[in-house]
Write a protein that holds these residues in place. Structure first.
Motif, PDB file in Angstrom:
ATOM      1  N   TYR A  13      31.007 -59.107  49.154  1.00 40.16           N
ATOM      2  CA  TYR A  13      31.829 -58.269  48.410  1.00 40.16           C
ATOM      3  C   TYR A  13      31.632 -56.700  49.113  1.00 40.16           C
ATOM      4  CZ  TYR A  13      32.935 -55.217  44.329  1.00 40.16           C
ATOM      5  OH  TYR A  13      33.478 -54.184  43.583  1.00 40.16           O
ATOM      6  N   SER A  14      32.684 -56.097  48.753  1.00 45.92           N
ATOM      7  CA  SER A  14      32.843 -54.429  49.292  1.00 45.92           C
ATOM      8  C   SER A  14      33.148 -53.629  48.045  1.00 45.92           C
ATOM      9  CB  SER A  14      33.547 -54.184  50.464  1.00 45.92           C
ATOM     10  OG  SER A  14      32.854 -54.611  51.639  1.00 45.92           O
ATOM     11  N   GLY A  15      32.298 -52.860  47.710  1.00 48.61           N
ATOM     12  CA  GLY A  15      32.624 -51.870  46.728  1.00 48.61           C
ATOM     13  C   GLY A  15      33.176 -50.563  47.574  1.00 48.61           C
ATOM     14  N   ARG A  18      29.647 -49.256  49.266  1.00 48.17           N
ATOM     15  CA  ARG A  18      28.599 -50.488  49.688  1.00 48.17           C
ATOM     16  C   ARG A  18      29.231 -51.466  49.798  1.00 48.17           C
ATOM     17  NH1 ARG A  18      24.516 -50.376  44.847  1.00 48.17           N
ATOM     18  NH2 ARG A  18      26.599 -50.210  43.831  1.00 48.17           N
ATOM     19  N   ASP A  19      28.448 -52.423  50.555  1.00 41.71           N
ATOM     20  CA  ASP A  19      28.900 -53.813  50.971  1.00 41.71           C
ATOM     21  C   ASP A  19      27.747 -54.745  50.734  1.00 41.71           C
ATOM     22  OD1 ASP A  19      31.442 -52.893  51.925  1.00 41.71           O
ATOM     23  OD2 ASP A  19      29.892 -51.694  53.468  1.00 41.71           O
ATOM     24  N   LEU A  20      27.973 -56.061  50.309  1.00 41.45           N
ATOM     25  CA  LEU A  20      27.102 -56.967  49.728  1.00 41.45           C
ATOM     26  C   LEU A  20      27.276 -58.141  50.949  1.00 41.45           C
ATOM     27  CD1 LEU A  20      25.085 -56.853  47.290  1.00 41.45           C
ATOM     28  CD2 LEU A  20      27.033 -57.891  46.103  1.00 41.45           C
ATOM     29  N   LEU A  35      20.095 -61.508  48.784  1.00 45.06           N
ATOM     30  CA  LEU A  35      21.252 -60.707  49.055  1.00 45.06           C
ATOM     31  C   LEU A  35      21.115 -59.528  49.935  1.00 45.06           C
ATOM     32  CD1 LEU A  35      23.168 -60.422  45.567  1.00 45.06           C
ATOM     33  CD2 LEU A  35      24.078 -61.638  47.658  1.00 45.06           C
ATOM     34  N   LEU A  37      21.938 -55.653  50.482  1.00 43.46           N
ATOM     35  CA  LEU A  37      22.853 -54.509  50.018  1.00 43.46           C
ATOM     36  C   LEU A  37      22.912 -53.557  51.194  1.00 43.46           C
ATOM     37  CD1 LEU A  37      22.434 -55.827  47.102  1.00 43.46           C
ATOM     38  CD2 LEU A  37      21.960 -53.343  46.303  1.00 43.46           C
ATOM     39  N   HIS A  79      14.170 -55.357  42.590  1.00 44.71           N
ATOM     40  CA  HIS A  79      14.652 -56.586  43.361  1.00 44.71           C
ATOM     41  C   HIS A  79      14.476 -56.311  44.685  1.00 44.71           C
ATOM     42  CE1 HIS A  79      18.778 -54.465  44.373  1.00 44.71           C
ATOM     43  NE2 HIS A  79      17.801 -53.816  44.367  1.00 44.71           N
ATOM     44  N   VAL A  96      17.405 -58.104  49.228  1.00 44.32           N
ATOM     45  CA  VAL A  96      16.891 -57.911  47.739  1.00 44.32           C
ATOM     46  C   VAL A  96      17.116 -59.536  47.195  1.00 44.32           C
ATOM     47  CG1 VAL A  96      17.866 -55.686  47.358  1.00 44.32           C
ATOM     48  CG2 VAL A  96      19.194 -57.779  46.788  1.00 44.32           C
ATOM     49  N   ARG A  97      16.276 -59.539  45.997  1.00 42.32           N
ATOM     50  CA  ARG A  97      16.384 -60.929  45.286  1.00 42.32           C
ATOM     51  C   ARG A  97      17.609 -61.029  44.642  1.00 42.32           C
ATOM     52  NH1 ARG A  97      12.115 -61.386  40.517  1.00 42.32           N
ATOM     53  NH2 ARG A  97      11.625 -59.051  41.070  1.00 42.32           N
ATOM     54  N   LYS A  98      18.200 -62.185  44.901  1.00 43.98           N
ATOM     55  CA  LYS A  98      19.633 -62.494  44.047  1.00 43.98           C
ATOM     56  C   LYS A  98      19.128 -62.913  42.462  1.00 43.98           C
ATOM     57  CE  LYS A  98      23.901 -64.829  44.357  1.00 43.98           C
ATOM     58  NZ  LYS A  98      24.644 -65.866  45.063  1.00 43.98           N
ATOM     59  N   LEU A  99      19.897 -61.844  41.674  1.00 43.96           N
ATOM     60  CA  LEU A  99      19.585 -61.914  40.231  1.00 43.96           C
ATOM     61  C   LEU A  99      20.739 -62.353  39.411  1.00 43.96           C
ATOM     62  CD1 LEU A  99      17.587 -58.710  40.019  1.00 43.96           C
ATOM     63  CD2 LEU A  99      16.571 -60.923  39.982  1.00 43.96           C
ATOM     64  N   MET A 101      23.015 -60.653  37.104  1.00 45.76           N
ATOM     65  CA  MET A 101      23.199 -59.492  36.641  1.00 45.76           C
ATOM     66  C   MET A 101      23.623 -59.405  35.175  1.00 45.76           C
ATOM     67  SD  MET A 101      22.005 -57.873  39.261  1.00 45.76           S
ATOM     68  CE  MET A 101      22.438 -56.223  39.127  1.00 45.76           C
ATOM     69  N   ASP A 221      20.488 -53.165  42.101  1.00 45.85           N
ATOM     70  CA  ASP A 221      21.296 -52.248  42.530  1.00 45.85           C
ATOM     71  C   ASP A 221      20.653 -51.052  43.577  1.00 45.85           C
ATOM     72  OD1 ASP A 221      24.222 -50.608  41.313  1.00 45.85           O
ATOM     73  OD2 ASP A 221      23.876 -51.862  43.041  1.00 45.85           O
TER      74      ASP A 221
HETATM   75  N1  LIG Z   1      19.976 -57.926  43.279  1.00 52.74           N
HETATM   76  C1  LIG Z   1      21.279 -58.505  42.893  1.00 52.74           C
HETATM   77  N2  LIG Z   1      21.450 -59.701  42.488  1.00 52.74           N
HETATM   78  C2  LIG Z   1      22.717 -60.123  42.185  1.00 52.74           C
HETATM   79  N3  LIG Z   1      23.789 -59.160  42.315  1.00 52.74           N
HETATM   80  C3  LIG Z   1      23.465 -57.923  42.646  1.00 52.74           C
HETATM   81  C4  LIG Z   1      24.870 -57.230  42.666  1.00 52.74           C
HETATM   82  C5  LIG Z   1      26.093 -57.505  42.767  1.00 52.74           C
HETATM   83  N4  LIG Z   1      26.968 -56.499  42.845  1.00 52.74           N
HETATM   84  N5  LIG Z   1      26.110 -55.382  42.926  1.00 52.74           N
HETATM   85  C6  LIG Z   1      26.768 -53.890  42.956  1.00 52.74           C
HETATM   86  C7  LIG Z   1      27.043 -53.888  44.384  1.00 52.74           C
HETATM   87  C8  LIG Z   1      25.760 -53.437  45.224  1.00 52.74           C
HETATM   88  C9  LIG Z   1      26.100 -53.111  46.461  1.00 52.74           C
HETATM   89  C10 LIG Z   1      27.313 -53.610  47.389  1.00 52.74           C
HETATM   90  C11 LIG Z   1      28.319 -54.144  46.436  1.00 52.74           C
HETATM   91  F1  LIG Z   1      29.546 -54.023  47.148  1.00 52.74           F
HETATM   92  C12 LIG Z   1      28.111 -54.067  44.981  1.00 52.74           C
HETATM   93  C13 LIG Z   1      25.056 -55.825  42.870  1.00 52.74           C
HETATM   94  C14 LIG Z   1      22.125 -57.533  43.131  1.00 52.74           C
HETATM   95 CL1  LIG Z   1      21.772 -55.985  43.490  1.00 52.74          CL
END
Ligand SMILES: Nc1ncnc(-c2cnn(Cc3cccc(F)c3)c2)c1Cl
Length: 297
Positions: A13-15, A18-20, A35, A37, A79, A96-99, A101, A221
């Motif tokens: 995903y891209s905000g 920031r990008d995931l 994940l 970040l 996380h 980071v740990r995937k949570l 959210m 985050d």
């Molecule tokens: N530890 C986590 N576990 C599950 N999901 C997230 C999560 C999902 N989305 N985001 C916001 C975001 C953070 C960076 C880049 C983006 F494009 C978007 C954070 C996290 Cl941080």
């Protein structure tokens, strides 16, 4: 903006800035509980993506967020797993740990401005919390106020949530804990920042919980960065008008000056930022990091 091709990771995903990514195992399967970040050097202002990017912005904000996670570790677990990340994003990415959210943007305000000020002017309260009379733009609040919003779909605006709506979404106990922690994080942030010449007017944090339901809330985050929070230079604080932004003021001033030739109301995109504005903005991010952490970037 195209996502990076990161060996061992797949883009999720891209905000705006920031990008995931998700790590991919040797078997080609996505690793389920991690994940990556990635903080870009992109800068958003006036709801437009600026060009060019701000060199080192992603790295500075990543290091600042990591420093805050450590400063807040007595208040709440986080996380962060590792900063051992691909070289292409070295210094500006965190594993980071995937949570799971929470579906609430946890916002707290220590100073009144923006949407909170608008609601106060309409109702004399913000997010159901009655405030003293006579507050103006930039007024310091008696104590930080929890002003949660929804997590709106991309392109839509986050909407204020009433305490009842937060409880309906999270349950009463988790809602109370999210409110308590969000306000405590901002209070701690301002205890530290004010001593170093920075006021944090408000901040947005995100919490998650472990997918297996074990443990409590985890701070996820990013935390207390100029992208998730309003940073104001303390020495220029003067209630009664909009405060200058610690990091974005050079961009705002240039864009609204005749030098840029941009007419924000016309609706078109802003022009390229000149080199001196890019350099001054980079310097403000580095300055904020070095002031707050006492470390050299
Ligand atoms: N530890 C986590 N576990 C599950 N999901 C997230 C999560 C999902 N989305 N985001 C916001 C975001 C953070 C960076 C880049 C983006 F494009 C978007 C954070 C996290 Cl941080």
């Amino acid at each position: 903006m195209s996502a990076l091709d990161l060996p061992g990771y797949t883009h999720v995903y891209s905000g705006k800035v920031r990008d995931l990514y998700a790590p991919v195992g040797a078997d080609g399967e996505v690793v389920p509980d991690r994940l990556l970040l990635v903080a870009s050097n992109r800068l958003s202002a006036y709801d437009w993506m600026m060009s060019p990017e701000i060199p080192d912005k992603g790295a500075v904000l990543t290091r600042l967020s990591l420093w805050w996670f450590d400063q807040l570790s007595d208040l709440v677990p986080n996380h962060v797993v590792s900063t051992d990340v691909p070289e292409a994003v070295g210094g500006r990415a965190v594993l980071v740990r995937k949570l799971e959210m929470l579906k609430v943007e946890a916002i707290a305000r220590a100073y009144l401005t923006g949407g909170g000020l608008e609601e106060y002017r309409e109702k004399g309260s913000v997010s159901g919390v009655v405030l003293p009379d006579g507050l103006v733009d930039g007024s310091k609040l008696p104590e930080p106020v929890f002003t949660p919003t929804t997590k709106a779909p991309v392109g839509e605006h986050d909407l204020p949530m009433s305490p009842a709506e937060v409880e309906a979404e999270l349950g009463a106990d988790v809602a109370a804990e999210v409110s308590r922690l969000t306000r405590a994080i901002l209070a701690r942030g301002n205890e530290i920042a004010a001593q170093r010449g920075i006021l944090i007017a408000d901040t947005k944090v995100e919490f998650g919980v472990s997918p297996d339901g074990s443990g409590g809330l985890v701070l996820a985050d990013e935390v207390l960065t100029p992208d998730s929070s309003r940073f104001w230079p303390a020495e220029l604080w003067e209630p009664g008008h909009p405060q200058p932004s610690y990091d974005k003021q050079f961009v705002r001033d240039w864009l609204t000056s005749t030098d840029s030739g941009w007419d924000r109301k016309a609706g078109g995109p802003p022009p390229e930022l000149p080199a001196h504005v890019v350099e001054q903005t980079r310097a403000k991010y580095v300055e904020a990091y070095e002031r707050l952490t006492g470390e050299t970037f």
